[in-house]
Design a protein around this motif. Structure first.
Motif, PDB file in Angstrom:
ATOM      1  N   HIS A 277      14.911  18.916  58.130  1.00  0.00           N
ATOM      2  CA  HIS A 277      14.635  18.077  56.963  1.00  0.00           C
ATOM      3  C   HIS A 277      14.053  16.873  57.884  1.00  0.00           C
ATOM      4  O   HIS A 277      14.463  16.346  58.955  1.00  0.00           O
ATOM      5  N   SER A 278      13.013  16.386  57.360  1.00  0.00           N
ATOM      6  CA  SER A 278      12.185  15.115  58.166  1.00  0.00           C
ATOM      7  C   SER A 278      13.211  14.068  58.281  1.00  0.00           C
ATOM      8  O   SER A 278      12.852  12.972  59.146  1.00  0.00           O
ATOM      9  N   SER A 279      14.464  13.800  57.597  1.00  0.00           N
ATOM     10  CA  SER A 279      15.186  12.625  57.823  1.00  0.00           C
ATOM     11  C   SER A 279      16.448  13.034  58.409  1.00  0.00           C
ATOM     12  O   SER A 279      16.735  12.357  59.607  1.00  0.00           O
ATOM     13  N   GLY A 280      17.135  13.994  58.224  1.00  0.00           N
ATOM     14  CA  GLY A 280      18.525  14.302  58.680  1.00  0.00           C
ATOM     15  C   GLY A 280      18.455  14.895  60.109  1.00  0.00           C
ATOM     16  O   GLY A 280      19.371  14.902  60.835  1.00  0.00           O
ATOM     17  N   ASP A 281      17.539  15.720  60.491  1.00  0.00           N
ATOM     18  CA  ASP A 281      17.153  16.441  61.629  1.00  0.00           C
ATOM     19  C   ASP A 281      16.238  15.835  62.569  1.00  0.00           C
ATOM     20  O   ASP A 281      15.620  16.534  63.502  1.00  0.00           O
ATOM     21  N   LEU A 282      15.917  14.507  62.430  1.00  0.00           N
ATOM     22  CA  LEU A 282      14.951  13.852  63.272  1.00  0.00           C
ATOM     23  C   LEU A 282      15.306  14.051  64.840  1.00  0.00           C
ATOM     24  O   LEU A 282      14.325  14.232  65.507  1.00  0.00           O
ATOM     25  N   GLY A 283      16.432  14.069  65.204  1.00  0.00           N
ATOM     26  CA  GLY A 283      17.084  14.049  66.406  1.00  0.00           C
ATOM     27  C   GLY A 283      16.748  15.533  66.965  1.00  0.00           C
ATOM     28  O   GLY A 283      16.816  15.461  68.179  1.00  0.00           O
TER      29      GLY A 283
ATOM     30  N   GLY B  74      10.107  26.932  64.086  1.00  0.00           N
ATOM     31  CA  GLY B  74      10.771  25.709  63.234  1.00  0.00           C
ATOM     32  C   GLY B  74       9.928  25.163  61.916  1.00  0.00           C
ATOM     33  O   GLY B  74       8.619  25.354  62.116  1.00  0.00           O
ATOM     34  N   CYS B  75      10.563  25.078  60.960  1.00  0.00           N
ATOM     35  CA  CYS B  75       9.658  24.606  59.553  1.00  0.00           C
ATOM     36  C   CYS B  75      10.320  23.208  59.279  1.00  0.00           C
ATOM     37  O   CYS B  75      11.582  23.246  58.999  1.00  0.00           O
ATOM     38  N   ILE B  76       9.515  22.272  59.131  1.00  0.00           N
ATOM     39  CA  ILE B  76      10.038  21.114  58.330  1.00  0.00           C
ATOM     40  C   ILE B  76       9.934  21.427  57.007  1.00  0.00           C
ATOM     41  O   ILE B  76       9.467  22.191  56.663  1.00  0.00           O
ATOM     42  N   ASP B  77      10.509  20.364  56.375  1.00  0.00           N
ATOM     43  CA  ASP B  77      10.903  20.634  54.574  1.00  0.00           C
ATOM     44  C   ASP B  77       9.633  20.549  53.807  1.00  0.00           C
ATOM     45  O   ASP B  77       9.709  20.616  52.647  1.00  0.00           O
ATOM     46  N   THR B  78       8.126  20.542  54.531  1.00  0.00           N
ATOM     47  CA  THR B  78       7.119  20.384  53.924  1.00  0.00           C
ATOM     48  C   THR B  78       6.717  21.848  53.546  1.00  0.00           C
ATOM     49  O   THR B  78       5.913  22.307  52.865  1.00  0.00           O
ATOM     50  N   ILE B  79       7.456  22.822  54.377  1.00  0.00           N
ATOM     51  CA  ILE B  79       7.431  24.101  54.271  1.00  0.00           C
ATOM     52  C   ILE B  79       8.822  24.999  53.696  1.00  0.00           C
ATOM     53  O   ILE B  79       9.798  24.279  54.375  1.00  0.00           O
ATOM     54  N   LEU B  80       8.773  25.495  52.786  1.00  0.00           N
ATOM     55  CA  LEU B  80      10.200  26.116  52.023  1.00  0.00           C
ATOM     56  C   LEU B  80       9.859  27.521  52.618  1.00  0.00           C
ATOM     57  O   LEU B  80       9.047  28.207  52.484  1.00  0.00           O
ATOM     58  N   LEU B  81      10.959  28.167  52.615  1.00  0.00           N
ATOM     59  CA  LEU B  81      11.302  29.638  53.094  1.00  0.00           C
ATOM     60  C   LEU B  81      12.139  30.474  52.047  1.00  0.00           C
ATOM     61  O   LEU B  81      12.780  29.795  51.426  1.00  0.00           O
ATOM     62  N   PHE B  82      11.765  31.798  51.876  1.00  0.00           N
ATOM     63  CA  PHE B  82      12.382  32.726  51.013  1.00  0.00           C
ATOM     64  C   PHE B  82      12.570  33.938  51.772  1.00  0.00           C
ATOM     65  O   PHE B  82      11.547  34.561  52.549  1.00  0.00           O
ATOM     66  N   PHE B  83      13.726  34.631  51.428  1.00  0.00           N
ATOM     67  CA  PHE B  83      14.037  35.816  52.260  1.00  0.00           C
ATOM     68  C   PHE B  83      14.748  36.760  51.286  1.00  0.00           C
ATOM     69  O   PHE B  83      15.531  36.593  50.658  1.00  0.00           O
TER      70      PHE B  83
ATOM     71  N   TYR C  55       6.470  23.743  62.480  1.00  0.00           N
ATOM     72  CA  TYR C  55       5.311  23.843  61.642  1.00  0.00           C
ATOM     73  C   TYR C  55       5.594  22.756  60.444  1.00  0.00           C
ATOM     74  O   TYR C  55       6.535  22.531  59.947  1.00  0.00           O
ATOM     75  N   GLU C  56       4.337  22.388  60.258  1.00  0.00           N
ATOM     76  CA  GLU C  56       4.317  21.304  58.978  1.00  0.00           C
ATOM     77  C   GLU C  56       3.531  21.929  57.972  1.00  0.00           C
ATOM     78  O   GLU C  56       2.583  22.837  58.217  1.00  0.00           O
ATOM     79  N   GLY C  57       3.698  21.773  56.579  1.00  0.00           N
ATOM     80  CA  GLY C  57       2.866  22.386  55.557  1.00  0.00           C
ATOM     81  C   GLY C  57       1.459  22.537  55.463  1.00  0.00           C
ATOM     82  O   GLY C  57       0.671  23.416  55.344  1.00  0.00           O
ATOM     83  N   LYS C  58       0.760  21.128  56.221  1.00  0.00           N
ATOM     84  CA  LYS C  58      -0.730  21.053  56.255  1.00  0.00           C
ATOM     85  C   LYS C  58      -1.021  22.123  57.538  1.00  0.00           C
ATOM     86  O   LYS C  58      -2.423  22.124  57.699  1.00  0.00           O
ATOM     87  N   MET C  59      -0.340  22.813  58.243  1.00  0.00           N
ATOM     88  CA  MET C  59      -0.874  23.625  59.278  1.00  0.00           C
ATOM     89  C   MET C  59      -1.095  25.008  58.748  1.00  0.00           C
ATOM     90  O   MET C  59      -1.711  25.840  59.538  1.00  0.00           O
ATOM     91  N   ILE C  60      -0.736  25.492  57.638  1.00  0.00           N
ATOM     92  CA  ILE C  60      -0.838  26.901  57.138  1.00  0.00           C
ATOM     93  C   ILE C  60      -1.849  26.911  55.981  1.00  0.00           C
ATOM     94  O   ILE C  60      -2.068  25.943  55.106  1.00  0.00           O
ATOM     95  N   GLY C  61      -2.317  28.053  55.750  1.00  0.00           N
ATOM     96  CA  GLY C  61      -3.082  28.337  54.500  1.00  0.00           C
ATOM     97  C   GLY C  61      -2.709  29.852  54.083  1.00  0.00           C
ATOM     98  O   GLY C  61      -1.806  30.447  54.593  1.00  0.00           O
ATOM     99  N   ILE C  62      -3.310  30.307  53.092  1.00  0.00           N
ATOM    100  CA  ILE C  62      -2.912  31.979  52.590  1.00  0.00           C
ATOM    101  C   ILE C  62      -3.692  32.755  53.476  1.00  0.00           C
ATOM    102  O   ILE C  62      -4.708  32.972  54.054  1.00  0.00           O
ATOM    103  N   PHE C  63      -2.825  33.607  54.113  1.00  0.00           N
ATOM    104  CA  PHE C  63      -2.912  34.684  55.249  1.00  0.00           C
ATOM    105  C   PHE C  63      -3.476  33.922  56.305  1.00  0.00           C
ATOM    106  O   PHE C  63      -4.251  34.419  57.068  1.00  0.00           O
TER     107      PHE C  63
END
Length: 325
Positions: free
Chosen positions: A76-82, A204-213, A113-121
């Motif tokens: 998370h961009s707030s709580g995990d900044l450290g 690593g993924c910041i919270d502008t990227i969400l993960l599913f498993f 990684y941040e959300g704006k770094m990725i695209g479809i495939f």
């Protein structure tokens, strides 16, 4: 109830007005009971016909979860900044750059990684560049060129790195693959594409990227990502997004092909199952650089990355769209 969405002037109201019975609202959003955002009667007819044929990803009542899928935000961009480390501080502490990694002895720092770094495939759609003059949102995306994508050693450059041990510790215990399925949180129904999933290397993924498993049928997990990447799913998602985020409750109510359907015979390619038709196309679309070799190795592919070919990729994505249609 009578609804009219997207009306800009009085004349729009009657042209766009139509009735949605409660059973149709619950067909489309059975978990939340929220109203869809249809722009026309035709959009409503198409979307309802999809939901009558295809189950949603995860239903709460009655509880059904064919993929046993779970969701998470990693950092998370707030709580995990450290946890976030900039290149300047890492280099002062003796970390050395090796490709996209920072290494010191046995310790490794992975890109964040941040959300704006990725695209479809595309797990390397853009770098993050810092504009020191910007007081708000100084980190902006800089898209990689076609020439960058053709280079299998070119990786997307983030602004922060995080500990590999911390990344692995935050992943679900049952997930032991060398890649992660994700989607971009920030979006809009007016964008070129609203839902943007991707397959990333283990980073690593910041919270502008969400993960599913998916806990079951993990051998088909890449096809679940492919399903979410299609034009038909994007059309459905546009009927649901009224803000600028796609959260877990949106994802749970998206219609997706259940895992058992992939074993059925493929009607347009005699002798093949759906999985046999889809898998090689997804593999080639994803495996275009050396830093995602782990994805290919999970499927027994020991060769080098596929060449990034814009025309060929367009054809393969069209074939995937046609198959899922």
């Amino acid at each position: 109830a009578n609804f009219a969405f997207g009306s800009r002037k009085i004349a729009d109201i009657e042209a766009r007005r139509f009735v949605i019975p409660p059973e149709d609202i619950l067909l489309l959003n059975p978990n939340t009971g929220t109203a869809p955002l249809f722009r026309s009667r035709r959009d409503a007819q198409i979307t309802l016909s999809i939901y009558r044929k295809v189950p949603i990803l995860q239903r709460e009542r009655p509880a059904t979860n064919p993929w046993a899928v779970s969701f998470m935000a990693m950092f998370h961009s707030s709580g995990d900044l450290g946890e976030f480390r900039a290149p300047s501080s890492l280099e002062l502490e003796g970390w050395g750059r090796q490709g996209e990694l920072y290494v010191r002895g046995e310790s490794v720092m992975l890109p964040l990684y941040e959300g704006k770094m990725i695209g479809i495939f595309d797990h390397r759609a853009a770098d993050i560049v810092i504009n020191p003059k910007a007081l708000v949102r100084p980190g902006q995306s800089s898209p990689l060129s076609v020439a960058d994508h053709i280079d299998p050693n070119r990786c997307a450059v983030p602004r922060f790195w995080v500990s590999q041990g911390e990344v692995v510790a935050r992943l679900p215990e049952f997930w032991r693959k060398n890649w992660i399925p994700v989607w971009r949180d920030v979006t809009a129904a007016s964008n070129e594409r609203t839902l943007i999933p991707a397959i990333l290397p283990t980073v690593g993924c910041i919270d502008t990227i969400l993960l599913f498993f998916p806990a079951v049928h993990q051998e088909l997990a890449h096809l679940l990502v492919a399903n979410l990447s299609t034009f038909v799913v994007d059309f459905v998602v546009r009927q649901k997004i009224g803000g600028v985020h796609i959260k877990y409750h949106h994802m749970r109510q998206i219609p997706v092909i259940p895992p058992e359907w992939y074993e059925l015979p493929c009607p347009w390619s005699r002798g093949l199952r759906y999985v046999d038709f889809l898998h090689p196309r997804v593999l080639e679309l994803v495996y275009t650089s050396r830093n995602i070799k782990g994805f290919a190795e999970d499927f027994g592919d020991e060769g080098g990355p596929f060449v990034w070919d814009e025309e060929r990729r367009l054809v393969m994505r069209a074939e995937l769209d046609a198959a899922y249609f």
